[in-house]
Design a protein around this motif. Structure first.
Motif, PDB file in Angstrom:
ATOM      1  N   LEU A  74     -33.440 160.859  14.890  1.00 28.27           N
ATOM      2  CA  LEU A  74     -33.368 159.880  13.733  1.00 28.27           C
ATOM      3  C   LEU A  74     -32.137 159.841  12.912  1.00 28.27           C
ATOM      4  N   ASP A  75     -31.559 161.080  12.789  1.00 27.19           N
ATOM      5  CA  ASP A  75     -30.475 161.003  11.997  1.00 27.19           C
ATOM      6  C   ASP A  75     -29.339 160.509  12.756  1.00 27.19           C
ATOM      7  N   SER A  76     -29.234 160.451  14.122  1.00 26.58           N
ATOM      8  CA  SER A  76     -28.251 159.941  14.887  1.00 26.58           C
ATOM      9  C   SER A  76     -28.228 158.346  14.882  1.00 26.58           C
ATOM     10  N   THR A  77     -29.457 158.045  14.559  1.00 25.90           N
ATOM     11  CA  THR A  77     -29.769 156.485  14.620  1.00 25.90           C
ATOM     12  C   THR A  77     -29.312 156.027  13.350  1.00 25.90           C
ATOM     13  N   ILE A  78     -29.514 156.773  12.383  1.00 26.48           N
ATOM     14  CA  ILE A  78     -29.095 156.560  10.947  1.00 26.48           C
ATOM     15  C   ILE A  78     -27.535 156.308  10.835  1.00 26.48           C
ATOM     16  N   SER A  79     -26.735 157.471  11.543  1.00 26.88           N
ATOM     17  CA  SER A  79     -25.604 157.404  11.633  1.00 26.88           C
ATOM     18  C   SER A  79     -25.002 156.203  12.378  1.00 26.88           C
ATOM     19  N   ASP A  80     -25.600 155.628  13.358  1.00 32.28           N
ATOM     20  CA  ASP A  80     -25.150 154.417  14.051  1.00 32.28           C
ATOM     21  C   ASP A  80     -25.205 153.313  13.276  1.00 32.28           C
ATOM     22  N   CYS A  81     -26.336 153.320  12.371  1.00 30.12           N
ATOM     23  CA  CYS A  81     -26.568 152.209  11.264  1.00 30.12           C
ATOM     24  C   CYS A  81     -24.971 152.188  10.447  1.00 30.12           C
ATOM     25  N   LYS A  82     -24.821 153.386  10.021  1.00 28.73           N
ATOM     26  CA  LYS A  82     -23.667 153.487   8.958  1.00 28.73           C
ATOM     27  C   LYS A  82     -22.314 153.238   9.707  1.00 28.73           C
ATOM     28  N   ILE A  83     -22.060 153.530  10.987  1.00 26.37           N
ATOM     29  CA  ILE A  83     -20.950 153.132  11.518  1.00 26.37           C
ATOM     30  C   ILE A  83     -20.761 151.714  11.753  1.00 26.37           C
ATOM     31  N   ALA A  84     -21.877 151.061  12.149  1.00 27.59           N
ATOM     32  CA  ALA A  84     -21.801 149.802  12.432  1.00 27.59           C
ATOM     33  C   ALA A  84     -21.714 148.783  11.112  1.00 27.59           C
ATOM     34  N   TYR A  85     -22.418 149.270  10.142  1.00 28.56           N
ATOM     35  CA  TYR A  85     -22.103 148.901   8.665  1.00 28.56           C
ATOM     36  C   TYR A  85     -20.590 148.858   8.146  1.00 28.56           C
ATOM     37  N   ASP A  86     -20.068 149.999   8.493  1.00 22.07           N
ATOM     38  CA  ASP A  86     -18.747 150.205   8.006  1.00 22.07           C
ATOM     39  C   ASP A  86     -17.796 149.460   8.485  1.00 22.07           C
ATOM     40  N   ARG A  87     -18.076 149.321  10.005  1.00 21.78           N
ATOM     41  CA  ARG A  87     -17.205 148.712  10.957  1.00 21.78           C
ATOM     42  C   ARG A  87     -17.258 147.321  11.426  1.00 21.78           C
ATOM     43  N   VAL A  88     -18.224 146.725  11.250  1.00 23.38           N
ATOM     44  CA  VAL A  88     -18.666 145.354  11.768  1.00 23.38           C
ATOM     45  C   VAL A  88     -17.377 144.155  11.303  1.00 23.38           C
ATOM     46  N   GLU A  89     -16.894 144.428  10.305  1.00 20.63           N
ATOM     47  CA  GLU A  89     -15.984 143.437   9.856  1.00 20.63           C
ATOM     48  C   GLU A  89     -14.839 143.863  10.736  1.00 20.63           C
ATOM     49  N   LYS A  90     -14.247 144.841  11.088  1.00 27.84           N
ATOM     50  CA  LYS A  90     -13.363 145.018  11.900  1.00 27.84           C
ATOM     51  C   LYS A  90     -13.519 144.728  13.337  1.00 27.84           C
ATOM     52  N   TRP A  91     -14.544 145.068  13.800  1.00 23.60           N
ATOM     53  CA  TRP A  91     -15.354 144.751  15.126  1.00 23.60           C
ATOM     54  C   TRP A  91     -14.997 143.214  15.438  1.00 23.60           C
ATOM     55  N   ALA A  92     -15.442 142.370  14.462  1.00 26.96           N
ATOM     56  CA  ALA A  92     -15.556 140.885  14.710  1.00 26.96           C
ATOM     57  C   ALA A  92     -14.575 140.157  14.376  1.00 26.96           C
ATOM     58  N   ARG A  93     -13.457 140.823  13.959  1.00 23.00           N
ATOM     59  CA  ARG A  93     -12.252 140.083  13.553  1.00 23.00           C
ATOM     60  C   ARG A  93     -11.513 139.345  14.725  1.00 23.00           C
ATOM     61  N   THR A  94     -11.255 138.154  14.673  1.00 20.17           N
ATOM     62  CA  THR A  94     -10.480 137.607  15.739  1.00 20.17           C
ATOM     63  C   THR A  94      -9.093 138.230  16.159  1.00 20.17           C
TER      64      THR A  94
END
Length: 467
Positions: A74-94
Motif C-alpha cells: 500500500l505504501d509503495s502504491t501511495i509513493s507511486d502516486c506521489k512520484i507521478a503527481y510530482d513528475r507528470v508535467e516533466k514526463w509529458a513535456r514536448t
C-alpha cells in the motif's frame, strides 16, 4: 476459505457501454490538461490512504497477507502516486529532436500524447500495486482506463470496484469485475493498449484476441527465475534474502526465486544456510505464524501439491500441506534434476528446488536451455563471477545479492523478455508505455528552405540532394 466474499460480476451488456463511454470521454479531452490528470492521481492516493485498514483486511481475506507485507504494498502504491503527481508535467513535456543543421529550421519535436482508452488485466497476487500502478501511469499519460482485477482476490477486487467510483471520475476510470466471459467480452473490443499480467497460457489467448482488433499488447508473464550461487559469497546473508524472496506472499510473486543453481560440492552447505534462515523467520512453525500467507485457492494449492508429490528430489525442509487452510509450508527440495516435476513450470508458491550443477558454466548452460526468466539472481562478491553470468544469459532483470527489491526501485524499468513478457512499466515506464510519441515538424515558408531542399521537386535533374 469458506468466508471468502463473492464478487458481483459486471453484466456483459454493460461492458460495451463502458467502453463507449470512455471512448467518448477521451475524445472530449477529459484528461487533456495536466492539472486534471494530477487531480485524479491525488484522488488515487487518498483512496488508499482513507481505506488503509479496509485494504489490510481484504488482503488478509484473499491471501492471509501479513500486516507488514500489506503495508509495504500500500505504501509503495501511495509513493507511486506521489512520484507521478510530482513528475507528470516533466514526463509529458514536448521534446526537441537532436540538433541537425539540415533540419533545424523545420523545428522537429516529439509530442507526448495519450494513446486513448486502455485496458489492464491484473493478477491476484499483488491486487493493489499491480492494479493501481498501471492506472497511475495511464492517467498521468492522459488516457482513460478500464481495470479488470482478478476474480481470485475477491475481497480486494470488490473493494476496488466499490471505491474507485467514489474517488475517481467514472467518465475516466471504470472497473469490470468477472472471470472468463467478462474478460472475453472485453477482448472483443478495440483498445488503444492492453496490459496483461499473468500466465503465458492466458497471454496467448489475450494476444490472439487483440490481434483481431489490432490492439497493441504489453505482457508481464513471470517464469522460472533462477538463483546462481557462488559458494564464496556471503552465504548467511544470501540465504536470508533468498528465503525472504521465496516466502513473501507464500512465493506467489512473479519475481520470486524459483530455483537455485549451485555447485554439487556446495549443495548441502547452501541448504543448511537456507534452513537456518527459515528457523530465524519462523521459530515455531509457519502454519502457526501470522507472518506467512496462504495459497490463493484450492486449484493453485492442488497444483503445487501435485508438483511436490511427483518430485524425485529429497525434501530437506517443510513439505507439510493443509488443504483446509490452503497452507503449504516453505519447502526446500534437494537434488532436483532438469526434468523434475518442480522444473516443469513456474512454481508460484513456497517450494524451492535446489539444482546441483558442475560449475558456473553448467549453471549458465542450464539457464540458457530454458525460456528467458523475468529475473535472474546472482549471489557473489566477485565482479567477474557476476559479469560472467549476466553477460552470457538473457532475462528481464539481472539482480546481484538481493531479491525482489528491484521492482520498487525508482528509475528502473520492470519487464520481461521473450516468454517472460514484453514492454516495460512501473512509474515513468508505465507513463511511456501508455504514451504515443508523435513526431512533428513545422516547416517555414522560407525561400532558403526550398533552395536547400529544392531537388526534391520534379522535374528531377542529375543533381542529387542527400538528406
Amino acid at each position: 476459505m469458506s468466508d471468502t466474499p463473492e464478487l458481483k460480476y459486471t453484466p456483459l451488456e454493460e461492458i460495451s457501454e463502458i467502453h463507449a463511454t470512455l471512448r467518448k470521454s477521451f475524445k472530449a479531452g477529459k484528461l487533456r490538461s495536466i492539472e486534471d490528470r494530477k487531480t485524479q492521481i491525488l484522488q488515487l492516493a487518498y483512496l488508499i490512504q482513507d481505506n488503509y485498514e479496509r485494504f489490510k483486511a481484504s488482503f488478509a481475506s484473499d491471501l492471509g497477507r501479513p500486516t507488514l507485507e500489506t503495508a509495504l504494498q500500500l505504501d509503495s502504491t501511495i509513493s507511486d502516486c506521489k512520484i507521478a503527481y510530482d513528475r507528470v508535467e516533466k514526463w509529458a513535456r514536448t521534446e526537441k529532436a537532436p540538433f541537425s543543421m539540415n533540419f533545424a529550421a523545420l523545428r522537429p519535436v516529439i509530442r507526448k500524447e495519450p494513446k486513448g482508452v486502455v485496458l489492464s488485466i491484473s493478477p491476484f497476487n499483488y491486487p493493489v500495486w499491480l492494479a493501481l500502478g498501471p492506472m497511475i501511469g495511464a492517467i498521468a499519460a492522459g488516457n482513460c482506463f478500464v481495470l479488470k482485477p482478478s476474480e481470485l482476490s475477491p475481497a480486494t477486487s470488490g473493494l476496488l470496484a466499490e471505491l474507485i467510483p467514489k474517488y475517481l471520475d467514472s467518465d475516466v476510470v471504470r472497473v469490470v469485475l468477472g472471470a472468463v466471459p467478462e474478460t472475453t467480452k472485453l477482448l472483443e473490443l478495440p483498445w488503444d493498449h492492453i496490459l496483461y499480467t499473468g500466465s503465458g497460457r492466458v497471454a496467448k489467448i489475450v494476444c490472439a484476441a487483440a490481434a483481431q482488433t489490432l490492439s497493441p499488447v504489453s505482457l508481464e508473464l513471470g517464469g522460472k527465475s533462477p538463483v546462481v550461487i557462488d559458494p564464496k559469497c556471503d552465504l548467511k546473508t544470501a540465504a536470508k534474502r533468498i528465503m525472504w524472496g521465496k516466502c513473501v506472499n507464500a512465493g506467489q510473486t512473479c519475481v520470486a526465486p524459483d530455483y537455485i543453481l549451485v555447485p554439487e560440492q556446495s549443495e548441502q552447505t547452501v541448504i543448511d544456510a537456507l534452513k537456518e534462515a527459515h528457523k530465524e523467520f519462523y521459530p515455531s512453525a509457519p502454519d502457526m505464524s501470522s507472518d506467512f500467507s496462504h495459497i490463493v485457492n484450492k486449484s493453485h494449492f492442488n497444483r503445487l501439491k501435485n508438483l511436490l508429490d511427483k518430485t524425485s528430489g529429497t525434501i530437506e525442509l517443510g513439505g507439510q500441506t493443509d488443504e483446509s487452510k490452503l497452507f503449504i509450508a516453505p519447502t526446500i527440495v534437494k537434488g532436483v534434476k532438469g526434468g523434475d516435476s518442480l522444473m516443469s513450470e513456474e512454481l508460484f508458491g513456497p517450494i524451492l528446488p535446489v539444482v546441483p550443477v558442475k560449475d558456473v558454466d553448467a549453471a549458465i548452460e542450464f539457464i540458457n536451455s530454458n525460456d528467458h526468466p523475468l529475473t535472474l539472481y546472482v549471489f557473489s562478491q566477485d565482479s567477474a563471477f557476476k559479469n560472467k553470468v549476466f553477460d552470457n544469459t538473457q532475462s528481464g532483470s539481472a539482480i546481484a545479492n538481493d531479491t525482489l527489491l528491484h521492482c520498487a526501485t525508482d528509475g528502473l524499468p520492470f519487464g520481461g523478455i521473450g516468454a517472460s513478457g514484453s514492454g516495460y512499466h512501473t512509474r515513468k515506464y508505465t507513463f511511456d508505455m501508455f504514451t504515443h510519441l508523435r513526431s512533428s515538424i513545422d516547416s517555414p515558408s522560407w525561400l532558403v528552405i526550398d533552395m536547400a531542399l529544392g531537388s526534391r521537386y520534379p522535374p528531377y535533374t542529375v543533381r542529387t540532394f542527400f538528406l
